[in-house]
Design a protein around this motif. Structure first.
Motif, short mmCIF file in Angstrom:
data_model
loop_
_atom_site.label_atom_id
_atom_site.label_comp_id
_atom_site.label_asym_id
_atom_site.label_seq_id
_atom_site.Cartn_x
_atom_site.Cartn_y
_atom_site.Cartn_z
N LEU A 87 -4.17 36.81 -31.95
CA LEU A 87 -5.18 36.22 -32.97
C LEU A 87 -6.66 36.58 -32.68
O LEU A 87 -7.39 36.96 -33.71
N ILE A 88 -7.22 36.80 -31.53
CA ILE A 88 -8.24 37.06 -31.25
C ILE A 88 -8.72 38.56 -31.71
O ILE A 88 -9.56 39.08 -32.15
N LEU A 89 -7.67 39.53 -31.00
CA LEU A 89 -7.59 40.95 -31.24
C LEU A 89 -7.66 41.03 -33.04
O LEU A 89 -8.46 41.98 -33.37
N MET A 90 -6.87 40.43 -33.72
CA MET A 90 -6.89 40.60 -35.03
C MET A 90 -8.36 40.30 -35.73
O MET A 90 -8.43 40.83 -36.66
N GLY A 91 -8.89 39.34 -35.21
CA GLY A 91 -10.17 38.85 -35.86
C GLY A 91 -11.21 40.02 -35.37
O GLY A 91 -12.14 40.20 -36.28
N VAL A 92 -11.16 40.32 -34.01
CA VAL A 92 -12.49 41.13 -33.63
C VAL A 92 -12.22 42.67 -34.52
O VAL A 92 -13.30 43.26 -34.87
#
Length: 615
Positions: free
Chosen positions: A458-463
């Motif tokens: 989730l964090i990578l998709m947002g970054v």
């Protein structure tokens, strides 16, 4: 339907246990230190990354990819992985990615709708919308980490987090409050709009409305933080199934109307089908392949997404079924791009990499939204009780006793703290997600390592914000075909809660009274907001009128208030004879039958959100 048979449950091969005490469920156990997250030891790291079994194990990976075909018989089930059992790294990555896929649609959809066009959206430019989507994904990953890890508050008996594979995401139940608040802000002049010569109203960007909503959410989040220290049974007594069932159902009804508006072509000015001006076609006359609202091509695009979801449910593998909504959205997106319904403006406007606070908003308090938000936070708290109960059940943990109550307390407190942290991250409040419990049940993996992998994805998709910008490129009808299905599942959750009530005259009267105004205002927005006329300048009076208008335009708030009051004031059903009475409608349940049904209703209420409700 083909017959499905299950072999005796497979016994997993010996695995290294990170914490042998993690799955204890003894009621007399008051030492809850084993429920707190711990750093892995060097021995654990070596066994995970330095051996073949650490990477692959002996899991039957074909199970996740085997489609459901006519005549196919399921003869095997995978082993169960408890909270702290060692999970092979490859399987942890696959399971975490599957949880992330199941969450994406629910996490990004509120941001897309909130930032959209019309008198219920913020009407902000694509760059801001892209940042809002990325912020939702990043915040979801970070706050899910808190829920999964679980922290003790100093040396007190209180905790933050559940310690389960319990993820959080942007809750759908805050959408109606924001939409009603923004509509009131445009009507009162807080947000600006213009009217052209043809009488078509255009709504100007209003980022300050987002800041006001976030600031008000932070203030109201104090309520769940305080109530998290009360025994869960007190909350369930104040908000019984008849109240939560009506409220959840009305939230779903409101959201379905929003989803269908998008399915028809969009929620902007074109929705009124003007005959002149720049919005004769949706989303505007200058858009690629523009067409009037409700045109067959818009209905067809939305139905394509809906059909794909149905097909995956019939024939998809376990992995595909858990990501069916995203698969439907991807198919709709591919078809839209191939047929020329999209442009790359949103992707071009988004930076390659982003993070929190690159776009900030001026936080303030909007008093008229306080009462509806307090009701919303209370409902979110009751939902969390059901979510956490369901998470314990599918994780094969006890749903009673000291440890269970401690997990409830930690989960509710974490949701309350998320109500402060998420707005500080420039995102709408977040709470526990329920649909991931279905993935745990199907894959038989309740391991927290899979949850941590989900957080990372989730964090990578947002970054990488280009990923989030893809969702903004999707035409409204494609998004509407997906969101209407999601929102309809919220209605079903409410109906499911209500279906286990005894349904005597008292219950029928309470539900009918709540739906009279609750559903009426949801289906006819604004019908009750024209009663108050005040031409003065007294700020207090204006604030009261605005507060009343927001409550009167928020169907689920009206339904919750009416059902709570009537449930408290109406006398209980009179004792009935133990002998059933037969009339033309069939046997009337005895008093014992009603008591049994009430017990069953309470049980269903505690696990009411095994299916999608946010959200």
């Amino acid at each position: 339907m083909p017959e499905i048979t299950q072999a005796p449950e497979a016994t997993p091969s010996p695995v290294f246990i990170l914490d042998p005490q993690a799955n204890r469920t003894r009621d007399e156990d008051v030492d809850l230190s084993h429920t707190v997250g711990k750093m892995p030891t060097w021995q654990t790291v070596q066994q995970s990354v330095g051996t073949r079994s650490g990477w692959l194990g002996d899991y039957d990976y074909g199970f996740l990819c085997m489609p459901t075909l006519p005549g196919f018989t399921v003869t095997r089930i995978p082993p169960f992985f408890g909270l702290k059992d060692r999970l092979p790294l490859v399987l942890a990555i696959i399971m975490g990615f599957q949880h992330a896929l199941a969450m994406i649609a629910g996490v990004v959809t509120p941001a897309i709708i909130m930032s959209g066009t019309g008198d219920h959206g913020l009407n902000v430019p694509d760059k801001m919308r892209s940042q809002m989507v990325s912020t939702s994904l990043i915040t979801s990953g970070l706050l899910s980490f808190v829920q999964i890890t679980r922290f003790r508050i100093a040396k007190t008996p209180y905790f933050v987090g559940t310690g389960l594979l319990s993820v959080v995401g942007t809750s759908f139940i805050f959408l109606p409050v924001l939409q009603s608040s923004v509509a009131n802000m445009y009507a009162s002049g807080f947000c600006k709009s213009t009217v052209d010569a043809a009488g078509i109203r255009s709504y100007l960007p209003c980022p300050d409305a987002w800041g006001a909503f976030l600031g008000t959410c932070m203030v109201c989040s104090v309520l769940p933080i305080i109530l998290s220290f009360l025994p869960p049974r007190v909350l369930k007594k104040v908000f019984p199934p008849i109240v939560t069932g009506v409220t959840v159902m009305l939230i779903g009804v409101h959201l379905v109307t929003s989803g269908m508006s998008q399915w028809g072509g969009g929620s902007g000015p074109c929705k009124s089908n003007p005959t002149t001006g720049p919005f004769v076609n949706c989303p505007s006359n200058s858009a690629p392949r523009a067409a009037p609202w409700g045109d067959a091509q818009w209905i067809g695009l939305g139905f394509l997404v809906f059909s794909v979801i149905m097909i995956v449910e019939f024939f998809g593998s376990p992995f595909m079924k858990n990501a069916q909504v995203v698969i439907g959205l991807i198919v709709g997106m591919v078809v839209s791009v191939a047929l020329g319904y999209t442009n790359s403006a949103s992707i071009d406007a988004a930076p390659t990499v982003t993070f929190l606070w690159l776009q900030t908003y001026r936080l303030s308090i909007y008093p008229p939204a306080i009462i509806p938000l307090l009701i919303t936070y209370t409902l979110a708290m009751v939902e969390s009780i059901g979510d956490i109960t369901a998470s314990c059940e599918v994780s094969k943990l006890s749903v009673e006793g000291r440890e269970f109550e401690s997990r409830l307390q930690g989960g509710i407190l974490a949701d309350g703290i998320a109500g402060v942290l998420a707005p500080l991250c420039m995102n709408s409040p977040m709470s526990c997600y329920a649909q991931n419990n279905g993935i745990i049940s199907l894959t038989r993996c309740a391991n927290t390592m899979a949850g941590y992998m989900c957080c990372i994805f989730l964090i990578l998709m947002g970054v990488f914000s280009k990923f989030g910008a893809l969702f903004l490129m999707v035409p409204d009808p494609v998004l509407g075909g997906m969101t209407t299905f999601l929102f309809a599942s919220v209605v079903v959750s409410g109906i499911r809660i209500l279906s286990f009530l005894p349904w005597t005259r008292r219950e029928r009267f309470i539900v009918a009274s709540a739906l009279t105004l609750g559903m009426g205002t949801a289906l006819v927005p604004g019908v009750l907001t024209h009663m108050f006329h005040y031409s003065g300048t007294n700020a207090f009076v204006l604030s009261l009128i605005n507060t009343a208008n927001i409550v009167l335009d928020t169907g689920f708030a009206l339904g919750a208030i009416i059902s709570c009051v009537l449930n408290a004031l109406l006398p209980a059903n009179p004792p009935m004879s133990s002998e059933p009475i037969i009339d033309r409608h069939g046997p009337v349940p005895s008093n014992k039958d009603i008591e049994d049904m009430q017990v069953e209703a309470q049980s269903i209420h505690e696990s009411m959100l095994n299916e999608k409700t946010h959200h």
